[in-house]
Design a protein around this motif. Sequence first.
Motif, PDB file in Angstrom:
ATOM      1  N   TRP A 123       1.053  -1.310   0.110  1.00  0.00           N
ATOM      2  CA  TRP A 123       0.071  -0.148   0.074  1.00  0.00           C
ATOM      3  C   TRP A 123       1.056   1.036  -0.089  1.00  0.00           C
ATOM      4  CZ3 TRP A 123      -4.931   0.202  -1.064  1.00  0.00           C
ATOM      5  CH2 TRP A 123      -5.898  -0.976  -0.747  1.00  0.00           C
TER       6      TRP A 123
ATOM      7  N   TYR B  46      -5.012   5.918  -1.045  1.00  0.00           N
ATOM      8  CA  TYR B  46      -4.415   4.781  -0.922  1.00  0.00           C
ATOM      9  C   TYR B  46      -4.246   4.131  -2.113  1.00  0.00           C
ATOM     10  CZ  TYR B  46      -4.212   6.249   4.058  1.00  0.00           C
ATOM     11  OH  TYR B  46      -4.094   6.825   5.169  1.00  0.00           O
TER      12      TYR B  46
ATOM     13  N   LYS C 122      -2.298   0.514  -4.282  1.00  0.00           N
ATOM     14  CA  LYS C 122      -1.279  -0.719  -4.217  1.00  0.00           C
ATOM     15  C   LYS C 122      -0.223  -0.392  -5.290  1.00  0.00           C
ATOM     16  CE  LYS C 122      -4.820  -3.832  -2.656  1.00  0.00           C
ATOM     17  NZ  LYS C 122      -5.764  -5.267  -2.894  1.00  0.00           N
TER      18      LYS C 122
ATOM     19  N   SER D 279       3.548   1.314   6.986  1.00  0.00           N
ATOM     20  CA  SER D 279       1.907   1.280   7.036  1.00  0.00           C
ATOM     21  C   SER D 279       1.391   2.140   8.471  1.00  0.00           C
ATOM     22  CB  SER D 279       1.113   0.178   6.831  1.00  0.00           C
ATOM     23  OG  SER D 279       1.447  -0.868   7.541  1.00  0.00           O
TER      24      SER D 279
ATOM     25  N   HIS E 230      -5.214  -0.838   5.420  1.00  0.00           N
ATOM     26  CA  HIS E 230      -3.955  -0.511   4.713  1.00  0.00           C
ATOM     27  C   HIS E 230      -2.701  -1.116   5.069  1.00  0.00           C
ATOM     28  CE1 HIS E 230      -6.841   2.627   3.818  1.00  0.00           C
ATOM     29  NE2 HIS E 230      -7.052   2.027   2.600  1.00  0.00           N
TER      30      HIS E 230
END
Length: 261
Positions: free
Chosen positions: A53, A77, A79, A88, A97
Amino acid sequence: VQTVPVDDVNPDFEGKLVHMSGTVECEEILEDTTFGVSEKAIALKRSVEMYQWDEDSTTKTKKKVGGGTKKTKTYSYEKEWSSKLKDSSEFAKPEGHTNPSSMPYEQLKIYADVVMLGAFNLSSAQISAITNWQDLRLGSDFQLPDSMGDNVRLHDGGLYIGADPAAPAIGDIRIKFKAAYPTDVSLIAQQAGQTFQAFQTDAGGKLLETKTGIHTADAMIQQAQESNKIMTWILRLVGFIVMVIGFGLVFRVASVLADVI
């Protein structure tokens, strides 16, 4: 600087600034023991990326009546593949996330100990300056180490750790390999026996230039001078930006006073 041949170590040039060009040779086989990848090369590199993330923030600033400002931050957010670990726990909204707490494998570079240019042995600094990296693709006959388990597979010339390369999940790993092979190089350095070292200049700096390809001494000196000019302008730009920030802080009081009025 004097251009000298590479096939003979001439004691007359000991301690002097010399220029040489030629093809380097290397007979070492480098191995990444973790994955069992080996190659006859000057250098071997392992690249590691993890699917993670990533947090992105946007800040909007609004002036308040009576002076001052109010800042509003919004977060998004996504990927993505990244070679660096994204913590994170530092996210504004870590729920949903969450990234792994560590990279299971690190980036790696392995260099040969002996790389010859004619009768001379390049120093470690010169070897690391040879960057003609080429993709080292693993073929279908590549045998994975038994210790890797069943979750590792060949994919796109490299290795993939995860369930499905077509649908990556957070924490999946992809690994690629590159190698630097014998090639033409040119150097400017101080001759020190059968090898080289940085030359101490009268201006106080040190000169140790190594470039891939055949280049004359004049061309290499000119490229080094151009690099110095570029760095000079970068430092000037940084100084100008700092000056602008300073003036902005000085006149910020007047801006706030105007808002109050």
